[in-house]
Design a protein around this motif. Structure first.
Motif, PDB file in Angstrom:
ATOM      1  N   SER A 188      69.503  64.510 -11.658  1.00  0.00           N
ATOM      2  CA  SER A 188      69.034  64.665 -13.146  1.00  0.00           C
ATOM      3  C   SER A 188      67.593  66.052 -14.306  1.00  0.00           C
ATOM      4  CB  SER A 188      70.184  64.792 -13.586  1.00  0.00           C
ATOM      5  OG  SER A 188      69.839  63.709 -14.752  1.00  0.00           O
ATOM      6  N   PRO A 216      63.732  60.627 -22.746  1.00  0.00           N
ATOM      7  CA  PRO A 216      63.560  61.523 -23.929  1.00  0.00           C
ATOM      8  C   PRO A 216      63.700  60.416 -25.884  1.00  0.00           C
ATOM      9  CG  PRO A 216      64.085  62.605 -22.543  1.00  0.00           C
ATOM     10  CD  PRO A 216      64.850  61.618 -22.159  1.00  0.00           C
ATOM     11  N   ARG A 238      60.045  62.222 -19.216  1.00  0.00           N
ATOM     12  CA  ARG A 238      60.645  61.617 -19.796  1.00  0.00           C
ATOM     13  C   ARG A 238      60.052  61.450 -20.979  1.00  0.00           C
ATOM     14  NH1 ARG A 238      64.374  64.638 -18.709  1.00  0.00           N
ATOM     15  NH2 ARG A 238      63.075  65.784 -17.823  1.00  0.00           N
ATOM     16  N   ILE A 286      58.209  64.265 -23.379  1.00  0.00           N
ATOM     17  CA  ILE A 286      59.264  65.194 -23.922  1.00  0.00           C
ATOM     18  C   ILE A 286      59.668  64.702 -25.196  1.00  0.00           C
ATOM     19  CG2 ILE A 286      61.541  65.937 -24.440  1.00  0.00           C
ATOM     20  CD1 ILE A 286      60.722  67.130 -21.348  1.00  0.00           C
ATOM     21  N   LEU A 308      56.703  64.548 -28.033  1.00  0.00           N
ATOM     22  CA  LEU A 308      57.052  65.775 -28.837  1.00  0.00           C
ATOM     23  C   LEU A 308      57.881  65.996 -29.670  1.00  0.00           C
ATOM     24  CD1 LEU A 308      56.013  68.365 -25.038  1.00  0.00           C
ATOM     25  CD2 LEU A 308      54.297  67.618 -27.132  1.00  0.00           C
ATOM     26  N   ARG A 309      58.968  65.361 -29.110  1.00  0.00           N
ATOM     27  CA  ARG A 309      59.998  65.244 -30.224  1.00  0.00           C
ATOM     28  C   ARG A 309      59.543  64.783 -31.994  1.00  0.00           C
ATOM     29  NH1 ARG A 309      64.204  68.096 -28.659  1.00  0.00           N
ATOM     30  NH2 ARG A 309      64.796  68.247 -26.316  1.00  0.00           N
ATOM     31  N   GLU A 368      59.032  72.185 -17.043  1.00  0.00           N
ATOM     32  CA  GLU A 368      59.215  73.974 -17.374  1.00  0.00           C
ATOM     33  C   GLU A 368      58.772  73.945 -18.895  1.00  0.00           C
ATOM     34  OE1 GLU A 368      62.685  76.096 -16.420  1.00  0.00           O
ATOM     35  OE2 GLU A 368      61.660  77.044 -15.328  1.00  0.00           O
ATOM     36  N   ALA A 424      71.738  70.782 -10.484  1.00  0.00           N
ATOM     37  CA  ALA A 424      71.371  69.995 -10.656  1.00  0.00           C
ATOM     38  C   ALA A 424      71.949  67.992 -11.240  1.00  0.00           C
ATOM     39  CB  ALA A 424      69.908  68.665 -10.375  1.00  0.00           C
ATOM     40  N   GLU A 425      72.799  68.988 -11.575  1.00  0.00           N
ATOM     41  CA  GLU A 425      73.640  68.466 -13.127  1.00  0.00           C
ATOM     42  C   GLU A 425      74.997  68.333 -12.589  1.00  0.00           C
ATOM     43  OE1 GLU A 425      73.888  67.048 -15.461  1.00  0.00           O
ATOM     44  OE2 GLU A 425      71.604  66.924 -15.999  1.00  0.00           O
ATOM     45  N   LEU A 446      75.092  65.903  -9.851  1.00  0.00           N
ATOM     46  CA  LEU A 446      74.699  64.746  -9.660  1.00  0.00           C
ATOM     47  C   LEU A 446      76.466  64.257 -10.754  1.00  0.00           C
ATOM     48  CD1 LEU A 446      73.214  62.161 -10.446  1.00  0.00           C
ATOM     49  CD2 LEU A 446      72.426  63.233 -13.354  1.00  0.00           C
ATOM     50  N   ARG A 485      58.552  83.914 -22.261  1.00  0.00           N
ATOM     51  CA  ARG A 485      57.737  84.579 -21.742  1.00  0.00           C
ATOM     52  C   ARG A 485      57.292  85.762 -22.032  1.00  0.00           C
ATOM     53  NH1 ARG A 485      55.605  79.716 -19.614  1.00  0.00           N
ATOM     54  NH2 ARG A 485      56.821  78.789 -18.173  1.00  0.00           N
ATOM     55  N   LEU A 501      63.963  71.511 -23.649  1.00  0.00           N
ATOM     56  CA  LEU A 501      62.987  72.127 -25.179  1.00  0.00           C
ATOM     57  C   LEU A 501      63.769  73.592 -25.369  1.00  0.00           C
ATOM     58  CD1 LEU A 501      60.272  70.919 -22.923  1.00  0.00           C
ATOM     59  CD2 LEU A 501      61.661  69.906 -24.483  1.00  0.00           C
ATOM     60  N   MET A 517      62.766  73.315 -28.889  1.00  0.00           N
ATOM     61  CA  MET A 517      61.537  73.312 -29.278  1.00  0.00           C
ATOM     62  C   MET A 517      60.633  74.805 -29.587  1.00  0.00           C
ATOM     63  SD  MET A 517      60.536  69.997 -29.782  1.00  0.00           S
ATOM     64  CE  MET A 517      58.941  70.026 -28.508  1.00  0.00           C
TER      65      MET A 517
END
Lengths: 352, 352
Positions: free
Chosen positions: A88, A239, A265, A268, A271-272, A302, B93-94, B97, B272, B303, B306
């Motif tokens: 993940s 995070p 990790r 982030i 930043l939070r 990303e 990916a999640e 998992l 973007r 994010l 954010m």
DNA sequence: AGTCGTGTTGGTAACGTTACCACAACAGTC
DNA sequence: GACTGTTGTGGTAACGTTACCAACACGACT
């Protein structure tokens, strides 16, 4: 050939059961050996029979039983065990993709498992993969007890370590040049005039974390500075914990003016924390005093370029790391060589 | 027992070769059957012998050969084939998992492959997995030709479709309630007064994309509105193409006041594009006229909170989807049942 | 003492495949 | 026409495992 005297059940079984090489042979009017030869490449088989066999294969939908084939001595399973810590995390997902890209070109399939940074789980996965007779292993080692990765324990199954090394275990390895990357990132902050630089990262028992801290430290030394112990926070692996650590740093009487974060990790989380602080200050209409705090983080992620903060990332190519790991393994498998283990170190790049 | 008259080579082989049940039996002074019984649970084996066997297993580092075991009739391989479109998308990916979380608890391992949205590659992976006699398949179907997923083609290998359905194929399925999610997100925009709402998404031939567009359309209909065709852009599958499409929309004489994006790749492209526009306007010191454009996007992403834009995401739990897929498969395996295929639909949630 | 269970053990065969050997068919040579 | 070599083909056995059956030992009962 086995005699099938039970007519009715046999017919029923024939439909649902997976056809074997024997069924194909009977259907094509040849022996199983001829079928095997056709499927192995068709050397020294008369064209007419070859066609009959291929037609029978198509009609029955025959698939070679790979498990039975690999049972024969000298035959490979065509399976590779890939153990990563956590898919993940996009970094490891990319790694898995790179491995697959290279190995699927060789018709090798991947058995994957997530260790979740747990050495016991890793050991269990290795044991299981050995039981399935994988041709090789690619592991991002979780650290801790690593006896299950020793040469004695693996026998002749080749091992490639990805992203991290292990002391005392010699194996093909692909790692990032963590030290140089951290050095470059930290040096950039020092060059800009920062003297109170915080460090956030994982426990230094993790291979990469230690190396990144080493680069952080070296940049200080080379500039005639010293790392400030009260600004070092090591042990955050997600995070949320990183955010807590960063908020704690911001509450210090003399907070840092810049932050070096050792993985995505932590970045982030940093930043939070910065945003939480900015929001709390924006309530009374005041300009936040630390909103211009500089951040440099290891690993790209990303949307890193969309962050409303002064952020540079030390990027590197996780997919390429996976590709290289796959290539090292293929090299070991192709020539049955006992060359000295290779170590590939991939470069990093500070994105401005 | 096999006679080993070649003393020297035999010794050498004993070290490097993987020990078999035969080796354990000889070492413990019992028959292979007794060893097998001990390893199967130890019913009706004298305690003293059991101990001797376990000691021999430990000493030799014996691992059962799973491939040989699964060759016996009635025995399973304990392998599941998982085919997803692309692990580098965190959503999948999640999912992977979640699948692993459930199946590893049953001691089942995962063979994974990425189809890259290519039906031919998917077919190839399915064929290979069948050849390895997987006990089941979990597939995120790429669409297009799906003959290789038909019941006739798979025989009695159970199939679970994840995230997408296929017309004409009945199998256990886990999907997101795309229609309701898209409906809710679009309705929110309409409720806020928006009338020119753009749509960005993948080709409508992709199952989820079609459903999300349906929800988008239904929200319009229910509000007495109509979808504006010139604001619909379907076909972007990565952030770059989505950004292009969004920039094109922004250049329209009468640009949209809000955007509904059907997946996280498109949402990122939209953001973007908005930032690129904001930057270009900030050069002449002018306030950008469309900076207050509203965005609602399907899929959450890290994010998303954010982002320096007005953004809501329709979130859902990809890991839970994976778990549910795993559970459906386990149910099929446990009871050898021919129940009607189940369809699980997971809810979405509009995050404000 | 003989019979009957009960619990423990090993031999044999088979799962599906391929390496190895044997042999048949055929063409070319002396 | 017998000898040699080449090509095509099938039989047999083995890879490591477990299901099935047979056999054994031993105590308990008639």
């Amino acid at each position: 050939m086995t005699v099938r005297d039970d007519t009715e059940p046999a017919q029923h079984r024939r439909i649902s059961a997976v056809p074997t090489i024997h069924d194909v042979a009977t259907h094509a009017g040849v022996s199983p050996m001829t079928v095997s030869r056709v499927l192995a490449g068709g050397t020294s088989v008369r064209p007419a029979k070859m066609e009959r066999v291929l037609a029978a294969v198509a009609e029955l939908g025959y698939r070679k039983n790979e498990n039975a084939r690999s049972l024969r001595p000298g035959q490979r399973t065509g399976l590779i065990g890939v153990i990563i810590t956590n898919v993940s995390n996009p970094y490891y997902a990319e790694l898995q993709l790179g491995v697959e890209e290279v190995l699927s070109a060789e018709n090798i399939r991947l058995l994957v498992g997530n260790s979740g940074e747990d050495p016991a789980r890793e050991r269990q996965l290795v044991a299981d993969f050995i039981g399935r007779h994988v041709d090789g292993l690619i592991v991002v080692p979780a650290g801790g007890d690593t006896a299950h990765l020793s040469e004695r324990s693996l026998g002749n199954i080749p091992l490639v370590l990805a992203s991290r090394e292990i002391e005392g275990i010699t194996a093909d390895t692909v790692i990032i040049d963590d030290v140089a990357g951290a050095f470059e990132g930290t040096s950039q902050l020092i060059r800009e005039g920062h003297r109170r630089i915080a460090y956030l990262g994982n426990m230094t028992s993790v291979f990469t974390s230690k190396r990144r801290f080493d680069g952080f430290e070296k940049a200080h030394k080379d500039a005639g500075l010293e790392v400030i112990p009260e600004l070092v926070r090591a042990g955050q692996h997600d995070p949320a914990t990183a955010q807590d650590a960063m908020e704690e740093l911001l509450r210090l009487p003399d907070p840092p003016t810049a932050v070096f974060s050792a993985n995505n990790r932590n970045t982030i989380g940093v930043l939070r924390a910065l945003r939480a602080e900015a929001l709390s200050y924006s309530l009374p209409g005041d300009t936040p005093p630390t909103s211009d705090i500089r951040v440099v983080g290891f690993d790209n992620f990303e949307l890193s370029d969309m962050m409303p903060f002064l952020l540079n990332v030390i990027e590197h190519d996780a997919r390429e790391l996976g590709r290289q790991a796959g290539k090292l393994l293929i090299r070991r498998l192709r020539e049955d060589n006992n060359d000295a283990p290779r170590k590939v170190q991939l470069p990093t790049h500070l994105r401005i």
